[in-house]
Design a protein around this motif. Structure first.
Motif, mmCIF file in Angstrom:
data_model
loop_
_atom_site.group_PDB
_atom_site.id
_atom_site.type_symbol
_atom_site.label_atom_id
_atom_site.label_comp_id
_atom_site.label_asym_id
_atom_site.label_seq_id
_atom_site.Cartn_x
_atom_site.Cartn_y
_atom_site.Cartn_z
ATOM 1 N N VAL A 1 94.672 40.824 65.519
ATOM 2 C CA VAL A 1 95.569 41.487 66.461
ATOM 3 C C VAL A 1 95.585 42.994 66.207
ATOM 4 N N ILE A 2 95.584 43.385 64.936
ATOM 5 C CA ILE A 2 95.549 44.813 64.614
ATOM 6 C C ILE A 2 94.241 45.435 65.089
ATOM 7 N N SER A 3 93.169 44.664 65.104
ATOM 8 C CA SER A 3 91.898 45.209 65.600
ATOM 9 C C SER A 3 91.998 45.517 67.100
ATOM 10 N N PHE A 4 92.757 44.702 67.849
ATOM 11 C CA PHE A 4 92.990 45.007 69.267
ATOM 12 C C PHE A 4 93.866 46.250 69.404
ATOM 13 N N TYR A 5 94.847 46.364 68.518
ATOM 14 C CA TYR A 5 95.678 47.575 68.481
ATOM 15 C C TYR A 5 94.808 48.794 68.193
ATOM 16 N N ALA A 6 93.893 48.660 67.220
ATOM 17 C CA ALA A 6 92.990 49.769 66.884
ATOM 18 C C ALA A 6 92.059 50.078 68.045
ATOM 19 N N MET A 7 91.625 49.035 68.740
ATOM 20 C CA MET A 7 90.761 49.244 69.902
ATOM 21 C C MET A 7 91.502 50.032 70.981
ATOM 22 N N ALA A 8 92.777 49.663 71.188
ATOM 23 C CA ALA A 8 93.573 50.359 72.192
ATOM 24 C C ALA A 8 93.763 51.822 71.819
ATOM 25 N N PHE A 9 93.992 52.074 70.527
ATOM 26 C CA PHE A 9 94.264 53.438 70.086
ATOM 27 C C PHE A 9 92.984 54.251 69.930
ATOM 28 N N PHE A 10 92.033 53.726 69.170
ATOM 29 C CA PHE A 10 90.799 54.471 68.897
ATOM 30 C C PHE A 10 89.785 54.362 70.025
ATOM 31 N N GLY A 11 89.786 53.227 70.741
ATOM 32 C CA GLY A 11 88.757 53.010 71.747
ATOM 33 C C GLY A 11 88.993 53.746 73.051
ATOM 34 N N LEU B 1 106.101 46.834 66.097
ATOM 35 C CA LEU B 1 106.379 45.679 66.947
ATOM 36 C C LEU B 1 105.321 44.592 66.774
ATOM 37 N N ILE B 2 104.069 45.019 66.630
ATOM 38 C CA ILE B 2 102.992 44.057 66.462
ATOM 39 C C ILE B 2 103.072 43.387 65.091
ATOM 40 N N GLN B 3 103.206 44.188 64.030
ATOM 41 C CA GLN B 3 103.170 43.637 62.677
ATOM 42 C C GLN B 3 104.358 42.741 62.365
ATOM 43 N N THR B 4 105.502 43.000 62.978
ATOM 44 C CA THR B 4 106.681 42.174 62.720
ATOM 45 C C THR B 4 106.746 40.954 63.634
ATOM 46 N N THR B 5 105.813 40.839 64.556
ATOM 47 C CA THR B 5 105.795 39.715 65.500
ATOM 48 C C THR B 5 104.633 38.768 65.260
ATOM 49 N N VAL B 6 103.494 39.303 64.861
ATOM 50 C CA VAL B 6 102.255 38.529 64.788
ATOM 51 C C VAL B 6 102.278 37.503 63.650
ATOM 52 N N GLU C 1 86.505 33.042 66.327
ATOM 53 C CA GLU C 1 87.694 33.694 65.784
ATOM 54 C C GLU C 1 88.119 34.889 66.652
ATOM 55 N N LEU C 2 87.135 35.598 67.211
ATOM 56 C CA LEU C 2 87.456 36.672 68.152
ATOM 57 C C LEU C 2 88.193 36.118 69.370
ATOM 58 N N LYS C 3 87.701 34.992 69.886
ATOM 59 C CA LYS C 3 88.324 34.359 71.040
ATOM 60 C C LYS C 3 89.735 33.894 70.706
ATOM 61 N N GLU C 4 89.925 33.387 69.484
ATOM 62 C CA GLU C 4 91.256 32.965 69.039
ATOM 63 C C GLU C 4 92.252 34.126 69.079
ATOM 64 N N GLY C 5 91.793 35.277 68.584
ATOM 65 C CA GLY C 5 92.654 36.458 68.581
ATOM 66 C C GLY C 5 93.027 36.884 69.986
ATOM 67 N N PHE C 6 92.042 36.891 70.892
ATOM 68 C CA PHE C 6 92.300 37.292 72.284
ATOM 69 C C PHE C 6 93.265 36.315 72.955
ATOM 70 N N THR C 7 93.064 35.018 72.726
ATOM 71 C CA THR C 7 93.942 34.001 73.319
ATOM 72 C C THR C 7 95.363 34.140 72.799
ATOM 73 N N TYR C 8 95.496 34.415 71.512
ATOM 74 C CA TYR C 8 96.823 34.583 70.914
ATOM 75 C C TYR C 8 97.576 35.738 71.569
ATOM 76 N N ILE C 9 96.898 36.865 71.748
ATOM 77 C CA ILE C 9 97.524 38.031 72.377
ATOM 78 C C ILE C 9 97.892 37.725 73.826
ATOM 79 N N ASN C 10 96.983 37.077 74.535
ATOM 80 C CA ASN C 10 97.220 36.766 75.952
ATOM 81 C C ASN C 10 98.409 35.838 76.138
ATOM 82 N N ASN C 11 98.673 34.997 75.132
ATOM 83 C CA ASN C 11 99.789 34.053 75.208
ATOM 84 C C ASN C 11 101.074 34.598 74.583
ATOM 85 N N THR C 12 101.045 35.860 74.141
ATOM 86 C CA THR C 12 102.234 36.488 73.551
ATOM 87 C C THR C 12 102.552 37.734 74.378
#
Length: 419
Positions: free
Chosen positions: A347-357, A334-339, A209-220
């Protein structure tokens, strides 16, 4: 400001959430302010300020992937209740530690790291749940903008209160007030009437499921670009906030109240920006607004960095806050209205990673650089990076518009010139 500014308040669940979270966030900012002041007062080290930010946010970077999967796999409401209770316990432990008086800076930093771990699960659950709190999904951008206004109003009020409390009553009261504030948000959550959550089958393992999320972002591409730019801002610009105690104590020769005032003025600018976003009618080009506000963010920071006049420094701190707000709010919108709904938590976890990480890594970087070239030059350099990122936003907008115009032509379709 118009009636549409508060469209999301038509939803009872969102009104409850907004009220409880507003009270809790004031306590959160009081604790953040108190932690920064206590750490700098104990160590007089810019690097330790950066380290305290690192400790409070880096665990979110490490575990936000799991938090995103948990938000998609399990009941988000129950998960949010659990994280809020855990945050309250953390606040009680910090209060007890400071109350007894026999503590060292590493104990404060360790408890900050515990909160960072909790936030890794809290942020994806909380942000995803906002979608379910509004009755009309057309009100989601308004709800997210109001969320930002709530965060930034608390940033305006919390540090100012914290500065006064630190001087008059001491740090124990600051930490204790935060612990009590969680009663409001937990109570508001329990009063909600959310639709019964559907039981989800988990026929895939967590790593798939983690890989699914990463692939989805990479393809968007639109989502990927927003997350990359937010990562750069979080790494190299947003950690300017760790230098505010230095400005308050050493540059402007002030006290804890001075620190609170500067932080509150930044919050005032951010709050103003959030209200501006909430007041926008549907149809505005949020990507363009994000690009413009990134330039405002950078310009304000560059001027603030070497401003010798305290009143003028406060003015440009407010301008900085106005521009800073967009990085978080518009990126989230932009993320929440697109995903896709089934990918929202991940996807929000990647957003959180970008912001908090990225911020904690940036905190260490900024702390180290400031020891080398000085605090003011470091902050000026951060502003320059923001200006560069703003220009990259405009470049992406231009390329996206050209692609929209030329792609239909290649397929012999009608041309749509709308951005």
């Amino acid at each position: 400001m118009n009636i549409s500014t508060f469209n999301a308040f038509k939803s009872r669940n969102y009104r409850l959430y907004f009220t409880g979270q507003s009270i809790s966030l004031v306590g959160t900012w009081m604790q953040k302010t108190a932690v920064s002041w206590v750490v700098y007062d104990l160590t007089h080290s810019e690097f330790m300020l950066g380290l305290s930010l690192f400790a409070s946010m880096f665990p979110s970077f490490l575990f936000s992937f799991l938090g995103g999967v948990a938000a998609d796999r399990y009941n988000r409401f129950n998960l949010l209740i659990a994280t809020q209770v855990a945050s309250m316990i953390q606040a009680v432990l910090v209060t007890a530690l400071v109350f007894w008086g026999h503590y060292v800076v590493w104990e404060i930093i360790a408890l900050s790291a515990v909160l960072g771990f909790i936030n890794a699960f809290d942020v994806p659950a909380r942000q995803s749940l906002v979608y379910e709190m509004v009755n009309s999904k057309a009100d989601l951008p308004n709800a997210l903008a109001l969320n930002s206004s709530m965060v930034n109003l608390s940033r305006l009020v919390g540090p100012g209160i914290a500065g006064l409390v630190l001087e008059k009553f001491g740090d124990t009261v600051c930490f204790g007030a935060n612990a009590l504030s969680f009663i409001a948000v937990i109570g508001s959550l329990l009063m909600m009437r959310l639709p019964k959550a559907e039981t989800k089958k988990h026929d895939k393992n967590i790593f798939f499921e983690l890989k699914e999320g990463f692939t989805y972002i990479n393809n968007t591409p639109s989502i990927k670009f927003v997350i990359i730019m937010l990562s750069l801002i979080s790494l190299m610009v947003l950690p300017f906030s760790t230098m505010i105690p230095v400005y308050a104590k050493d540059i402007f020769k002030g006290t804890a109240s001075t620190f609170g005032v500067i932080d509150s003025v930044i919050g005032l600018g951010a709050f103003s920006g959030a209200i501006y976003l909430a007041s926008l009618k549907p149809g505005h080009n949020l990507k363009k607004i994000l690009a413009i506000n990134t330039l405002i963010f950078g310009g304000g920071l560059v001027i603030f960095s070497h401003m010798p006049s305290y009143p003028l420094a406060l003015l440009f701190a407010a301008i900085t806050g106005f521009g800073m707000m967009s990085q978080i709010t518009i990126s989230n919108t932009l993320i929440q209205t697109t995903v896709s709904p089934e990918m929202r938590g991940r996807v929000i976890s990647f957003y959180a990673m970008a912001f908090f990480g990225m911020q904690p890594l940036g905190g260490l970087l900024v702390g180290a650089v400031s020891q080398w070239i000085g605090t003011q030059d470091t902050v000026m350099l951060e502003g320059g990076v923001a200006l560069l990122i703003g220009l990259l936003h405009f470049r992406f907008l231009r390329r996206s518009k050209l692609k929209k115009v030329t792609q239909p032509t290649l397929e012999q379709q009608p041309i749509n010139t709308l951005a």
